[in-house]
Scaffold this motif. Structure first.
Motif, PDB file in Angstrom:
ATOM      1  N   PHE A 171      39.886  45.530  33.824  1.00 20.69           N
ATOM      2  CA  PHE A 171      38.580  44.880  33.640  1.00 20.69           C
ATOM      3  C   PHE A 171      38.205  44.161  34.944  1.00 20.69           C
ATOM      4  O   PHE A 171      37.585  44.749  35.814  1.00 20.69           O
ATOM      5  N   ILE A 172      38.658  42.919  35.129  1.00 16.80           N
ATOM      6  CA  ILE A 172      38.352  42.194  36.374  1.00 16.80           C
ATOM      7  C   ILE A 172      39.588  41.368  36.757  1.00 16.80           C
ATOM      8  O   ILE A 172      40.118  40.624  35.935  1.00 16.80           O
ATOM      9  N   ALA A 173      40.041  41.535  38.000  1.00 18.53           N
ATOM     10  CA  ALA A 173      41.266  40.845  38.432  1.00 18.53           C
ATOM     11  C   ALA A 173      41.007  39.380  38.763  1.00 18.53           C
ATOM     12  O   ALA A 173      41.941  38.600  38.896  1.00 18.53           O
ATOM     13  N   GLY A 174      39.743  38.992  38.925  1.00 19.28           N
ATOM     14  CA  GLY A 174      39.436  37.589  39.225  1.00 19.28           C
ATOM     15  C   GLY A 174      38.438  37.481  40.354  1.00 19.28           C
ATOM     16  O   GLY A 174      37.750  38.454  40.687  1.00 19.28           O
ATOM     17  N   ALA A 175      38.389  36.302  40.934  1.00 12.35           N
ATOM     18  CA  ALA A 175      37.520  36.096  42.094  1.00 12.35           C
ATOM     19  C   ALA A 175      38.087  36.918  43.254  1.00 12.35           C
ATOM     20  O   ALA A 175      39.203  37.427  43.170  1.00 12.35           O
ATOM     21  N   ASP A 176      37.334  37.023  44.325  1.00  6.33           N
ATOM     22  CA  ASP A 176      37.846  37.735  45.493  1.00  6.33           C
ATOM     23  C   ASP A 176      38.644  36.739  46.339  1.00  6.33           C
ATOM     24  O   ASP A 176      38.065  35.899  47.025  1.00  6.33           O
ATOM     25  N   VAL A 177      39.971  36.849  46.254  1.00  6.90           N
ATOM     26  CA  VAL A 177      40.818  35.830  46.878  1.00  6.90           C
ATOM     27  C   VAL A 177      40.641  35.800  48.401  1.00  6.90           C
ATOM     28  O   VAL A 177      40.860  34.772  49.039  1.00  6.90           O
ATOM     29  N   GLU A 178      40.205  36.921  48.962  1.00  7.11           N
ATOM     30  CA  GLU A 178      39.916  36.945  50.412  1.00  7.11           C
ATOM     31  C   GLU A 178      38.942  35.827  50.782  1.00  7.11           C
ATOM     32  O   GLU A 178      39.063  35.206  51.842  1.00  7.11           O
ATOM     33  N   GLU A 179      37.981  35.571  49.896  1.00  7.18           N
ATOM     34  CA  GLU A 179      36.974  34.540  50.191  1.00  7.18           C
ATOM     35  C   GLU A 179      37.580  33.145  50.194  1.00  7.18           C
ATOM     36  O   GLU A 179      37.008  32.219  50.752  1.00  7.18           O
ATOM     37  N   CYS A 225      42.396  41.059  32.798  1.00  2.00           N
ATOM     38  CA  CYS A 225      41.193  40.223  32.747  1.00  2.00           C
ATOM     39  C   CYS A 225      41.658  38.818  33.122  1.00  2.00           C
ATOM     40  O   CYS A 225      42.131  38.063  32.275  1.00  2.00           O
ATOM     41  N   LEU A 226      41.595  38.528  34.408  1.00  2.00           N
ATOM     42  CA  LEU A 226      42.228  37.298  34.890  1.00  2.00           C
ATOM     43  C   LEU A 226      41.227  36.408  35.621  1.00  2.00           C
ATOM     44  O   LEU A 226      40.229  36.894  36.176  1.00  2.00           O
ATOM     45  N   GLY A 227      41.534  35.118  35.649  1.00  2.00           N
ATOM     46  CA  GLY A 227      40.755  34.159  36.427  1.00  2.00           C
ATOM     47  C   GLY A 227      39.269  34.285  36.139  1.00  2.00           C
ATOM     48  O   GLY A 227      38.832  34.194  34.982  1.00  2.00           O
ATOM     49  N   GLY A 228      38.496  34.522  37.203  1.00  2.99           N
ATOM     50  CA  GLY A 228      37.045  34.658  37.060  1.00  2.99           C
ATOM     51  C   GLY A 228      36.654  35.733  36.057  1.00  2.99           C
ATOM     52  O   GLY A 228      35.606  35.642  35.405  1.00  2.99           O
ATOM     53  N   GLY A 229      37.507  36.754  35.900  1.00  8.47           N
ATOM     54  CA  GLY A 229      37.238  37.818  34.924  1.00  8.47           C
ATOM     55  C   GLY A 229      37.244  37.269  33.507  1.00  8.47           C
ATOM     56  O   GLY A 229      36.427  37.653  32.665  1.00  8.47           O
ATOM     57  N   LEU A 230      38.180  36.343  33.245  1.00  7.91           N
ATOM     58  CA  LEU A 230      38.190  35.734  31.914  1.00  7.91           C
ATOM     59  C   LEU A 230      37.067  34.703  31.802  1.00  7.91           C
ATOM     60  O   LEU A 230      36.470  34.537  30.747  1.00  7.91           O
ATOM     61  N   GLU A 231      36.749  34.051  32.917  1.00  4.34           N
ATOM     62  CA  GLU A 231      35.696  33.026  32.846  1.00  4.34           C
ATOM     63  C   GLU A 231      34.325  33.652  32.554  1.00  4.34           C
ATOM     64  O   GLU A 231      33.545  33.091  31.789  1.00  4.34           O
ATOM     65  N   ILE A 232      34.040  34.813  33.127  1.00  4.88           N
ATOM     66  CA  ILE A 232      32.758  35.463  32.813  1.00  4.88           C
ATOM     67  C   ILE A 232      32.773  35.879  31.335  1.00  4.88           C
ATOM     68  O   ILE A 232      31.766  35.776  30.634  1.00  4.88           O
ATOM     69  N   SER A 233      33.944  36.282  30.838  1.00  9.83           N
ATOM     70  CA  SER A 233      34.059  36.687  29.436  1.00  9.83           C
ATOM     71  C   SER A 233      33.897  35.490  28.498  1.00  9.83           C
ATOM     72  O   SER A 233      33.306  35.607  27.424  1.00  9.83           O
ATOM     73  N   LEU A 234      34.445  34.345  28.923  1.00 14.97           N
ATOM     74  CA  LEU A 234      34.340  33.143  28.085  1.00 14.97           C
ATOM     75  C   LEU A 234      32.886  32.696  27.957  1.00 14.97           C
ATOM     76  O   LEU A 234      32.507  32.053  26.980  1.00 14.97           O
ATOM     77  N   ALA A 235      32.083  33.024  28.963  1.00 15.48           N
ATOM     78  CA  ALA A 235      30.672  32.628  28.921  1.00 15.48           C
ATOM     79  C   ALA A 235      29.848  33.576  28.046  1.00 15.48           C
ATOM     80  O   ALA A 235      28.676  33.321  27.803  1.00 15.48           O
ATOM     81  N   CYS A 236      30.469  34.667  27.587  1.00 15.78           N
ATOM     82  CA  CYS A 236      29.771  35.583  26.677  1.00 15.78           C
ATOM     83  C   CYS A 236      29.894  35.077  25.238  1.00 15.78           C
ATOM     84  O   CYS A 236      30.798  34.313  24.915  1.00 15.78           O
ATOM     85  N   ARG A 237      29.002  35.556  24.386  1.00 13.35           N
ATOM     86  CA  ARG A 237      29.075  35.110  22.989  1.00 13.35           C
ATOM     87  C   ARG A 237      30.293  35.724  22.282  1.00 13.35           C
ATOM     88  O   ARG A 237      30.951  35.070  21.485  1.00 13.35           O
ATOM     89  N   TYR A 238      30.586  36.991  22.595  1.00 12.81           N
ATOM     90  CA  TYR A 238      31.716  37.680  21.942  1.00 12.81           C
ATOM     91  C   TYR A 238      32.637  38.311  22.982  1.00 12.81           C
ATOM     92  O   TYR A 238      32.203  38.638  24.084  1.00 12.81           O
ATOM     93  N   ARG A 239      33.875  38.528  22.555  1.00 14.33           N
ATOM     94  CA  ARG A 239      34.843  39.218  23.392  1.00 14.33           C
ATOM     95  C   ARG A 239      35.638  40.225  22.535  1.00 14.33           C
ATOM     96  O   ARG A 239      36.060  39.875  21.430  1.00 14.33           O
ATOM     97  N   ILE A 240      35.824  41.406  23.081  1.00 17.35           N
ATOM     98  CA  ILE A 240      36.682  42.394  22.418  1.00 17.35           C
ATOM     99  C   ILE A 240      37.739  42.815  23.436  1.00 17.35           C
ATOM    100  O   ILE A 240      37.408  43.084  24.598  1.00 17.35           O
ATOM    101  N   ALA A 241      38.998  42.854  23.000  1.00 22.35           N
ATOM    102  CA  ALA A 241      40.059  43.323  23.901  1.00 22.35           C
ATOM    103  C   ALA A 241      40.617  44.636  23.373  1.00 22.35           C
ATOM    104  O   ALA A 241      40.796  44.800  22.158  1.00 22.35           O
ATOM    105  N   VAL A 242      40.848  45.563  24.265  1.00 24.92           N
ATOM    106  CA  VAL A 242      41.420  46.844  23.880  1.00 24.92           C
ATOM    107  C   VAL A 242      42.937  46.694  23.783  1.00 24.92           C
ATOM    108  O   VAL A 242      43.583  46.199  24.710  1.00 24.92           O
TER     109      VAL A 242
END
Ligand code: NAI
Length: 638
Positions: A61-69, A108-125
């Motif tokens: 899904f999303i590994a997180g923020a771009d740590v390079e930044e 689904c880590l870091g920022g990836g989970l944070e964008i998901s937490l801001a959604c109304r629903y979450r589904i995990a496979v």
């Protein structure tokens, strides 16, 4: 859009699929977020019936923020901007009037989970690769894009703090049980489930009962005090400030990092954060060393089913290889099969996967597997003649292009390979004990070793999810060579009359996972003595070591060494009242000096790789960034 791919279904639902350009894994870089923000602007003008966020990549899904930044973290202004960027954007996402859903498959880590937490629903496979977590603390930073606010609200502060303070991740089923996701579904149903849930009008999940109560402002100081007590057992604030900051931010600012700029500056400017980010990039570098060859292995053959060979074989099967495990007779292989079963059970909770891993591990008393194997590793007794005889038998049966490797700790590649018709193909692939726990594997090349063989070996090591460290052939390679003078030095302090528990406490406080005396007892004092004789430049070993070996007190395995051992644990560990000033520095000095010398001698390519090797094999205090980095900066004392 360069990174997002937008489609609308028949019901007017917008499917936003992330495919971060130029990256194998989705990351929330500044550009990715800017595009997302612009899309929200468009949706403001013409709202969709709903929005589903998904990954277009198979890698997760999303590994997180771009740590390079984060390399900009040194600059407080830019750091503040990075935090504000995600904080505001995800608040905006949380406030949109249409329903939103995050469909999570894979990590689904870091920022990836944070964008998901801001959604109304979450589904995990529900599949093994799906893991959800906020591991920012492991990089010395905090989940500043809304994680500290939304996770406690969603699953209760105790469970949320546990995740944020340890960095631990949950699989789909556990995430469902915790209330982190609304549904855990099999892959074949994921899109249909997402389409149904987003149109259901269901109220978003909120915890009830005790977890909800614990979020009340009156309860927060109590929960925070309890959490700090837990953290204090593992990490001191001067070594690891981030977990303490997470607790404070949740308690006093409802997780809003912008409300406590002073605290954020302290975290971001701390040497710990710098060093932990350094360790992250070192790890990435080790991973990249496995990419210099496209070598792929399907079949691993291991010879010697003892402590090491058995566990290397089990690890290979766990990682999906077909493995043949050879020893002189089946009774020697049976214990390794038993240990492998226990490993699979622990790591693969699904009985079908466990069974499949067991099926991949095949006992082999005749060496039938050699001719089919892409990699052959010998891990028989540490005896030159025995290894010569074996290598001679193996060589004519090898597939062309197969890796031929030895796991030897102390014999020279140059001596071992004299038995071969083609000596240039032998490489060292040196695992550490216990194999399943230790991330690093040294890949050893001698003068005359085919560069391709070494590159292939590094690629193989990476393919089984270990970190390859290229080292030139030299006694003790890198890791054992630096550990020997450190452990012997600690024993000399014992000879001078300092108690084992004081020495170990000094090094644990310095940040080592285990003190050197306990380490010696764990390794075995006979082995420590032999290694010391081989690897130390001082003529006579410490008296305390010689005496114990003579008396047969060999450490953990014999129940007695420097400590008394019972059921695998120290039985007579005593409390340490005071640690003499400067003791840790003088204990670590031999390790630092030897590391430096090996870099100078070219055994390891550079100081960064040496630091990486020592950290990922010995657990050398990661917040100090490695022995050479620590020695150079000495930024964190005590
Ligand atoms: P071990 O004594 O536990 O096992 C050796 C196994 O090899 C025995 O099961 C024996 O039956 C088998 N064996 C001996 N000759 C054989 C032959 N000709 N054909 C097939 N099987 C044969 O030894 P351990 O500790 O696993 O060490 C193996 C190698 O790994 C050594 O080279 C050692 O230096 C190296 N090593 C050991 C580490 C440790 O912590 N024990 C760590 C890293 C490397």
């Amino acid at each position: 859009m360069r990174h997002w791919n937008l489609t609308r279904d028949a019901h007017g639902i917008a499917w936003m699929r992330l495919d971060t350009a130029g990256a194998s894994m989705n990351k929330l870089s500044a550009e990715v977020l800017a595009e997302f923000s612009a899309q929200l602007d468009e949706f403001d003008l013409k709202p969709p019936a709903g929005m589903i966020i998904q990954s277009a990549k198979d890698s997760g899904f999303i590994a997180g923020a771009d740590v390079e930044e984060f390399k900009a973290l040194d600059n407080p202004q830019q750091a503040q901007e990075i935090i504000a960027r995600g904080w505001h954007l995800f608040n905006r996402l949380a406030a949109v009037p249409y329903p939103t859903l995050s469909l999570i498959r894979g990590i689904c880590l870091g920022g990836g989970l944070e964008i998901s937490l801001a959604c109304r629903y979450r589904i995990a496979v529900d599949e093994p690769a799906t893991r959800l977590g906020l591991p920012e603390v492991l990089l010395g930073i905090v989940p500043g894009w809304g994680g500290m606010m939304r996770l406690p609200r969603l699953i209760g502060p105790q469970a949320a703090l546990d995740m944020m303070l340890t960095g631990k991740t949950l699989d789909a089923r556990r995430a469902k049980r915790a209330g982190l996701v609304d549904l855990a579904v099999p892959a074949r149903l994921m899109e249909r489930s997402a389409a149904e849930l987003i149109r259901s009008g269901r109220r978003p999940h909120r915890p009830s009962g005790l977890p909800a109560l614990m979020n009340h402002p009156l309860m927060r100081p109590i929960i925070a005090a309890m959490a700090k007590k837990q953290v204090a057992k593992k990490a001191r604030p001067e070594h690891y400030p981030a977990p303490y900051a997470i607790i404070d931010l949740w308690q006093k600012a409802d997780g809003d990092p912008l409300k406590m700029p002073q605290l954020m500056q302290t975290i971001i400017g701390s040497p710990t954060t710098k060093n932990l980010l350094r360790v992250f990039f070192l790890q990435e570098r080790l991973k990249s060393l496995g990419k210099e060859s496209s070598f792929k292995a399907k079949h691993l053959h291991v010879i010697g089913a003892g402590t090491m060979g058995g566990d290397i074989a089990a690890w290979g099967a766990l990682r999906g290889l077909t493995v043949t495990l050879q020893d002189q007779d089946i009774s020697r292989i049976a214990p390794a099969m038993g240990r492998a079963g226990a490993l699979f059970k622990k790591r693969l909770r699904d009985p079908l996967l466990h069974r499949a891993a067991m099926d991949r591990l095949i006992p082999d008393t005749t060496g039938e597997g050699i001719q089919h194997a892409d990699v052959v590793i010998e891990a028989i007794f540490e005896n030159l003649q025995a290894k010569h005889a074996l290598l001679q038998q193996i060589e004519p049966r090898l597939k062309p292009g197969a890796i031929l490797a030895t796991n030897t700790s102390s014999l020279r590649i140059e001596d071992l390979r004299t038995a071969l018709a083609d000596p240039s193909r032998l490489v060292g692939i040196h695992f550490f004990n216990p194999v399943a726990m230790m991330p690093l594997v040294e890949v050893i090349a001698a003068v005359g070793t085919q560069p391709q063989a070494a590159a292939d070996a590094a690629a193989f090591v990476r393919s089984i999810d270990k970190l390859p460290l290229p080292v030139k052939s030299a006694p003790g390679f890198l890791v054992n060579a630096v550990l020997a003078p450190y452990m012997l030095g600690a024993m000399r302090k014992l000879d001078e009359g300092i108690a084992p528990s004081v020495i170990d406490a000094a090094m644990r406080r310095f940040g080592m996972p285990m003190g050197p005396i306990e380490l010696a007892d764990t390794v075995g004092l006979d082995i420590a003595l032999a290694a010391g004789r081989q690897l130390s430049d001082v003529a006579s070993p410490p008296t305390c070591l010689m005496e114990r070996v003579e008396q047969g007190h060999l450490g953990k395995k014999s129940g007695r060494g420097f400590y008394e051992w019972s059921k695998g644990a120290i039985a007579n560990r005593s409390d340490v009242a005071a640690i003499p000033e400067g003791l840790a520095e003088s204990l670590i000095a031999p390790l630092v000096d030897r590391t430096e010398a090996l870099v100078q001698a070219g055994v390891i390519a550079d100081a960064d790789l040496a630091d990486a090797g020592v950290i990922f094999s010995t657990g050398f205090a990661p917040f100090r960034g490695g022995p050479l980095n620590w020695n150079k900066t000495r930024s964190i004392r005590g």
